[in-house]
Design a protein around this motif. Structure first.
Motif, PDB file in Angstrom:
ATOM      1  N   GLY A  60       0.807  -1.212   0.000  1.00 28.36           N
ATOM      2  CA  GLY A  60       0.000   0.000   0.000  1.00 28.36           C
ATOM      3  C   GLY A  60       0.838   1.258   0.000  1.00 28.36           C
ATOM      4  N   LEU A  61       1.880   1.293   0.842  1.00 30.70           N
ATOM      5  CA  LEU A  61       2.723   2.482   0.951  1.00 30.70           C
ATOM      6  C   LEU A  61       3.558   2.694  -0.309  1.00 30.70           C
ATOM      7  N   SER A  62       4.125   1.607  -0.821  1.00 30.70           N
ATOM      8  CA  SER A  62       4.944   1.743  -2.033  1.00 30.70           C
ATOM      9  C   SER A  62       4.077   2.138  -3.225  1.00 30.70           C
ATOM     10  N   ALA A  63       2.858   1.603  -3.285  1.00 33.12           N
ATOM     11  CA  ALA A  63       1.956   1.947  -4.386  1.00 33.12           C
ATOM     12  C   ALA A  63       1.635   3.437  -4.365  1.00 33.12           C
ATOM     13  N   PHE A  64       1.405   3.978  -3.170  1.00 40.13           N
ATOM     14  CA  PHE A  64       1.104   5.404  -3.040  1.00 40.13           C
ATOM     15  C   PHE A  64       2.302   6.250  -3.468  1.00 40.13           C
ATOM     16  N   ALA A  65       3.502   5.889  -3.005  1.00 44.24           N
ATOM     17  CA  ALA A  65       4.703   6.651  -3.342  1.00 44.24           C
ATOM     18  C   ALA A  65       4.989   6.591  -4.843  1.00 44.24           C
ATOM     19  N   LEU A  66       4.843   5.413  -5.430  1.00 43.03           N
ATOM     20  CA  LEU A  66       5.090   5.262  -6.859  1.00 43.03           C
ATOM     21  C   LEU A  66       4.041   6.002  -7.681  1.00 43.03           C
ATOM     22  N   PHE A  67       2.802   5.995  -7.191  1.00 42.86           N
ATOM     23  CA  PHE A  67       1.722   6.715  -7.871  1.00 42.86           C
ATOM     24  C   PHE A  67       2.052   8.215  -7.927  1.00 42.86           C
ATOM     25  N   ILE A  68       2.471   8.781  -6.797  1.00 45.55           N
ATOM     26  CA  ILE A  68       2.820  10.202  -6.742  1.00 45.55           C
ATOM     27  C   ILE A  68       4.020  10.493  -7.648  1.00 45.55           C
ATOM     28  N   ALA A  69       4.998   9.572  -7.660  1.00 46.66           N
ATOM     29  CA  ALA A  69       6.162   9.746  -8.532  1.00 46.66           C
ATOM     30  C   ALA A  69       5.741   9.756 -10.002  1.00 46.66           C
ATOM     31  N   GLY A  70       4.830   8.848 -10.366  1.00 45.76           N
ATOM     32  CA  GLY A  70       4.336   8.800 -11.741  1.00 45.76           C
ATOM     33  C   GLY A  70       3.566  10.051 -12.112  1.00 45.76           C
ATOM     34  N   LEU A  71       2.785  10.551 -11.164  1.00 43.01           N
ATOM     35  CA  LEU A  71       2.012  11.769 -11.399  1.00 43.01           C
ATOM     36  C   LEU A  71       2.942  12.963 -11.624  1.00 43.01           C
ATOM     37  N   LEU A  72       3.972  13.066 -10.787  1.00 40.41           N
ATOM     38  CA  LEU A  72       4.942  14.155 -10.943  1.00 40.41           C
ATOM     39  C   LEU A  72       5.707  14.016 -12.257  1.00 40.41           C
ATOM     40  N   LEU A  73       6.041  12.782 -12.613  1.00 47.02           N
ATOM     41  CA  LEU A  73       6.734  12.533 -13.873  1.00 47.02           C
ATOM     42  C   LEU A  73       5.884  12.969 -15.053  1.00 47.02           C
ATOM     43  N   PHE A  74       4.590  12.729 -14.957  1.00 45.68           N
ATOM     44  CA  PHE A  74       3.724  13.154 -16.056  1.00 45.68           C
ATOM     45  C   PHE A  74       3.725  14.666 -16.215  1.00 45.68           C
ATOM     46  N   THR A  75       3.644  15.407 -15.115  1.00 41.64           N
ATOM     47  CA  THR A  75       3.619  16.866 -15.230  1.00 41.64           C
ATOM     48  C   THR A  75       4.877  17.386 -15.911  1.00 41.64           C
ATOM     49  N   LEU A  76       6.027  16.721 -15.648  1.00 45.09           N
ATOM     50  CA  LEU A  76       7.267  17.108 -16.321  1.00 45.09           C
ATOM     51  C   LEU A  76       7.200  16.750 -17.804  1.00 45.09           C
ATOM     52  N   ALA A  77       6.671  15.569 -18.118  1.00 42.40           N
ATOM     53  CA  ALA A  77       6.532  15.149 -19.510  1.00 42.40           C
ATOM     54  C   ALA A  77       5.568  16.069 -20.254  1.00 42.40           C
TER      55      ALA A  77
END
Length: 213
Positions: free
Chosen positions: A61-78
């Motif tokens: 659960g915790l890793s999924a949340f952290a990875l989700f936020i990382a992916g979201l931030l990565l998208f904004t940069l993309a």
């Protein structure tokens, strides 16, 4: 053979109508879509990716949340990078001019064309599949969390972009997004590349100049 029609010279924003991009009617029809279709595809992809990762014990659960936020931030940069360096690439040849107009210039000429505010479903499925294979190959099981955040960001971007063009600015704290994007379209095309967030415009110094009162 179908051809991409040549872009008009120095197009000015038009608030009615739609440009013809292809002389083939089938290809031309495929360039139009309702924004809700790609939004739904990306949201479904995000949910399936998280569900699979969690139910197969590939993510906690915790890793999924952290990875989700990382992916979201990565998208904004993309999102920022694509808008600035691909959609607004320098026009140095007729081929580049056609590419830029087909990919993005047509949107600047017809900013209210609601059928071209999102990518067609076929392209949406291709992009979602390509992102999965890229993330899976480079990130392993972490891909299920990063992909979910990235495509959720994509869906959010499409929804925000649609609202920015189809609705008047709200009378609340969100109106700054409308003003930011309007400045990109109508006064400062070489600035304000962020759509869903202004974060990277602040980071890379492309915030639009404020007009004097």
């Amino acid at each position: 053979m179908s051809a991409i029609l040549s872009p008009p010279d120095a197009p000015r924003p038009k608030h009615k109508g739609s440009a013809q991009l292809f002389d083939n009617p089938v290809l031309e029809r495929l360039t139009h879509t309702h924004f809700a279709i790609p939004v739904s595809i990306f949201l479904l992809t995000a949910n399936v990716s998280l569900y699979y990762g969690l139910t197969r014990n590939l993510l906690t659960g915790l890793s999924a949340f952290a990875l989700f936020i990382a992916g979201l931030l990565l998208f904004t940069l993309a999102e920022y990078g694509m808008h600035r360096f691909v959609y607004h690439l320098a026009i140095t040849s007729p081929a580049r001019a056609k590419f830029q107009y087909t990919m993005h210039g047509v949107h600047h000429e017809y900013p209210k064309d609601k059928t071209r505010l999102a990518m067609p479903p076929i392209l949406t499925v291709f992009v979602a599949s390509l992102l999965f294979f890229i993330f899976r190959f480079t990130l392993g099981y972490a891909a299920f969390g990063v992909l979910a955040g990235f495509v959720f960001g994509y869906a959010s971007y499409l929804l925000v972009h649609y609202c920015l063009h189809m609705y008047a600015p709200p009378r609340n704290a969100l109106k700054w997004l409308w003003h930011h994007h309007a400045m990109h379209h109508y006064t400062q095309e070489s600035a304000a590349f962020g759509v869903s967030t202004t974060l990277w415009d602040h980071v890379f110094g492309t915030m639009p100049r404020r007009r004097p009162r």
